[in-house]
Scaffold this motif. Structure first.
Motif, short mmCIF file in Angstrom:
data_model
loop_
_atom_site.label_atom_id
_atom_site.label_comp_id
_atom_site.label_asym_id
_atom_site.label_seq_id
_atom_site.Cartn_x
_atom_site.Cartn_y
_atom_site.Cartn_z
N PHE A 53 -61.24 64.89 -4.32
CA PHE A 53 -61.01 64.61 -5.74
C PHE A 53 -59.86 63.62 -5.94
O PHE A 53 -59.71 63.04 -7.01
CB PHE A 53 -60.70 65.92 -6.48
N LYS A 54 -59.06 63.41 -4.89
CA LYS A 54 -57.97 62.44 -4.99
C LYS A 54 -58.49 61.03 -5.28
O LYS A 54 -57.73 60.18 -5.75
CB LYS A 54 -57.14 62.44 -3.71
N ILE A 55 -59.76 60.79 -4.98
CA ILE A 55 -60.36 59.50 -5.32
C ILE A 55 -60.24 59.27 -6.82
O ILE A 55 -59.81 58.19 -7.27
CB ILE A 55 -61.84 59.46 -4.90
N PHE A 102 -52.80 58.23 0.05
CA PHE A 102 -54.25 58.46 -0.05
C PHE A 102 -54.89 58.48 1.33
O PHE A 102 -55.67 59.38 1.65
CB PHE A 102 -54.89 57.37 -0.90
N GLU A 103 -54.57 57.50 2.17
CA GLU A 103 -55.21 57.39 3.48
C GLU A 103 -54.95 58.60 4.35
O GLU A 103 -55.81 59.04 5.10
CB GLU A 103 -54.74 56.11 4.18
N HIS A 104 -53.73 59.16 4.26
CA HIS A 104 -53.36 60.32 5.08
C HIS A 104 -53.47 61.62 4.29
O HIS A 104 -53.04 62.67 4.76
CB HIS A 104 -51.96 60.14 5.65
N SER A 105 -54.00 61.53 3.07
CA SER A 105 -54.27 62.70 2.22
C SER A 105 -53.02 63.53 1.96
O SER A 105 -53.01 64.76 2.13
CB SER A 105 -55.37 63.58 2.85
N SER A 106 -51.97 62.86 1.49
CA SER A 106 -50.72 63.55 1.16
C SER A 106 -50.85 64.24 -0.19
O SER A 106 -50.97 63.58 -1.23
CB SER A 106 -49.56 62.55 1.12
N ASN A 107 -50.82 65.56 -0.19
CA ASN A 107 -50.86 66.31 -1.44
C ASN A 107 -49.66 66.00 -2.32
O ASN A 107 -49.78 65.79 -3.53
CB ASN A 107 -50.90 67.82 -1.15
N ILE A 108 -48.50 65.96 -1.69
CA ILE A 108 -47.26 65.75 -2.43
C ILE A 108 -47.22 64.33 -3.01
O ILE A 108 -46.86 64.12 -4.17
CB ILE A 108 -46.04 66.02 -1.53
N GLY A 109 -47.60 63.35 -2.21
CA GLY A 109 -47.55 61.97 -2.67
C GLY A 109 -48.44 61.73 -3.88
O GLY A 109 -48.01 61.15 -4.88
N ILE A 110 -49.68 62.19 -3.83
CA ILE A 110 -50.61 61.98 -4.94
C ILE A 110 -50.19 62.80 -6.16
O ILE A 110 -50.17 62.29 -7.28
CB ILE A 110 -52.06 62.35 -4.53
N SER A 111 -49.87 64.05 -5.95
CA SER A 111 -49.54 64.91 -7.10
C SER A 111 -48.27 64.47 -7.81
O SER A 111 -48.19 64.53 -9.04
CB SER A 111 -49.40 66.37 -6.64
N ALA A 167 -54.50 67.41 -9.62
CA ALA A 167 -54.47 66.07 -9.05
C ALA A 167 -54.97 66.03 -7.61
O ALA A 167 -55.43 64.99 -7.14
CB ALA A 167 -53.05 65.50 -9.12
N ILE A 168 -54.90 67.17 -6.91
CA ILE A 168 -55.34 67.19 -5.51
C ILE A 168 -56.62 68.00 -5.33
O ILE A 168 -56.95 68.41 -4.22
CB ILE A 168 -54.22 67.72 -4.58
N GLY A 169 -57.34 68.25 -6.44
CA GLY A 169 -58.68 68.79 -6.32
C GLY A 169 -58.85 70.27 -6.52
O GLY A 169 -59.87 70.85 -6.11
N TYR A 170 -57.87 70.93 -7.17
CA TYR A 170 -58.02 72.33 -7.55
C TYR A 170 -58.07 72.41 -9.08
O TYR A 170 -57.79 71.43 -9.77
CB TYR A 170 -56.88 73.18 -6.99
N ASN A 171 -58.45 73.59 -9.60
CA ASN A 171 -58.60 73.77 -11.05
C ASN A 171 -59.74 72.91 -11.63
O ASN A 171 -59.78 72.65 -12.82
CB ASN A 171 -57.29 73.47 -11.79
N VAL A 172 -60.61 72.45 -10.77
CA VAL A 172 -61.79 71.69 -11.16
C VAL A 172 -62.90 72.05 -10.17
O VAL A 172 -62.64 72.32 -9.00
CB VAL A 172 -61.50 70.16 -11.13
#
Length: 445
Positions: A53-55, A102-111, A167-172
């Motif tokens: 969902f980070k996309i 995004f490339e390394h799927s950082s939860n903290i960075g995206i959120s 933002a990292i794909g939960y609650n959806v």
């Protein structure tokens, strides 16, 4: 698609798996595989997608102009607190760029990027998601597709930590087909089209209705955002969380996902859903696909479990594609005609088969089903007539033809095994009635 998925589900001792293959330009679904085949999870099972969902989150951030790809973000060595909850990253880094997040799927960075901008206006993020079409649904032709679910800021379920986890794909919640439909738009220059499972309906070989690609959104985002998200998704495979599937001969773009499974009461179990969604070839996309593995044992990251399945599917499809490879040298006709299709088969399927092998067919016959015979280095058909009152003999038929035949006669078909039919529970010639049950026993040659 089915065999690659089934192998992975068995290898990882998973509960189930889903794989869907879509044609980018038309939205035509070329394969839907569920393993085991007891429920169509691809269409009907919505779950929290996790990092795939980070996309959508990254598209929102780029569209709003709140960050640029090479802007840096502090990720605090992989541990960050939002009120009473701790968010974790796999890799304990200190500072990374937005693209690396995004490339390394950082939860903290995206959120952190999304939270910093939308904290005071969370409804704006929801509206942005709706505008790009990810919450629109797939407009699937099959019955049973649930609507995408998301916690709205006006809901009693919304809390101070809903936004960063959203933002990292939960609650959806989305189905695999809904997520694939959205990602396919990225490969399709931003054009969001509904998946097409049925091209036409025929009755007695006469077309009574045709279906065409349906456009849901002409553009999910700006061209500049499309450019960057495609580069980001290529980077996931080149150097990020899916670098294990990198193949210079078949460039793939995509995103890994690893989501913990929510309990019915509260909290999350120590069970996971591993996924990978993307398209190939990366620079001139022709196919998009999604792979979801439910509750794998031992390994559970999307890059380790789901991405290799995607690569296997892509390699097999690419090698089969006549436009991507030279046609193989075929044996001489006299050796080919020793092995005709002798079991009953739909005449149309038989003709396509022999045409692909460059074997001439003598003439068509006035029968939907036929048997094929060799006659002077040509294939000759003899009619295979079906009587609606009597059970036909389907031994030796492939599963697709046998199912089509029996279900058209009003029978309820049960399957055991896979491959071709070698046994049927109701003998040929048995009087049949609408709604009767029959079991087909299958085996692979």
């Amino acid at each position: 698609v089915h065999s690659a998925l089934a192998d992975a589900v068995r290898r990882h001792k998973a509960k189930a798996g889903v794989a869907v293959l879509m044609e980018v330009k038309t939205g035509k679904i070329r394969a839907i595989a569920n393993y085991p085949e007891n429920y169509n999870r691809a269409v009907a099972l919505a779950s929290e997608p996790g990092s795939t969902f980070k996309i959508a989150s990254v598209i929102a951030a780029l569209e709003e102009g709140i960050i640029r790809p090479h802007d840096t973000i502090h990720v605090f060595k992989g541990r960050y607190r939002y009120y009473d909850r701790i968010m974790h990253d796999i890799a304990p880094r200190e500072v990374i760029t937005f693209q690396e997040a995004f490339e390394h799927s950082s939860n903290i960075g995206i959120s952190r990027v999304l939270y910093r901008y939308y904290e005071k206006q969370p409804q704006r993020f929801i509206q942005r998601l709706k505008a790009m079409g990810i919450l629109e649904g797939a407009h699937c032709q099959l019955i049973g597709e649930p609507k995408p679910y998301i916690i709205e800021p006006s809901s009693k379920l919304w809390s101070a930590v809903t936004l960063p986890w959203l933002a990292i794909g939960y609650n959806v919640k989305l189905t695999p087909l809904q997520l694939l439909t959205f990602v396919n738009a990225i490969a399709n220059n931003g054009r969001l089209i509904a998946p097409l499972l049925v091209e036409e309906i025929q009755e007695n070989h006469r077309t009574i209705k045709k279906f065409f690609p349906k456009v849901i959104r002409e553009k999910i985002c700006s061209d500049s955002t499309l450019y960057y998200i495609r580069r980001f998704m290529e980077g996931v495979v080149l150097r990020g969380s899916a670098r294990s599937i990198y193949d210079p001969n078949l460039p793939i773009a995509g995103k890994t996902g690893t989501a913990r499974i929510a309990q019915a009461s509260a909290g999350y179990e120590q069970k996971y859903i591993a996924s990978f969604v993307g398209y190939f070839p990366a620079h001139q996309p022709r196919y998009s696909a999604i792979v979801v593995i439910y509750e794998p044992k031992e390994r559970y990251y999307g890059g380790e479990v789901a991405a290799p399945v995607f690569k296997t599917i892509a390699q097999r499809i690419y090698s089969m594609d006549l436009r991507s490879a030279q046609a193989p040298e075929l044996p001489k006709p006299d050796s080919l005609v020793r092995y005709p299709i002798t079991s009953p088969i739909l005449q149309e399927n038989a003709t396509n088969f022999y045409k692909s092998l460059r074997i001439p067919v003598q003439a068509q016959v006035a029968s939907a089903y036929v048997r094929a015979h060799v006659a002077q280095q040509q294939v000759r058909y003899t009619p295979y007539y079906i009587t609606r009152r009597l059970m036909p003999n389907v031994k030796g038929m492939n599963l697709r033809d046998a199912l089509a035949l029996l279900e058209n006669l009003g029978l309820k078909v049960h399957l055991k095994g896979k491959g071709k039919v070698y046994k049927q529970s109701l003998p040929a010639g048995t009087p049949i009635q609408n709604g009767m049950h029959i079991t087909l026993y299958l085996h692979e040659p």
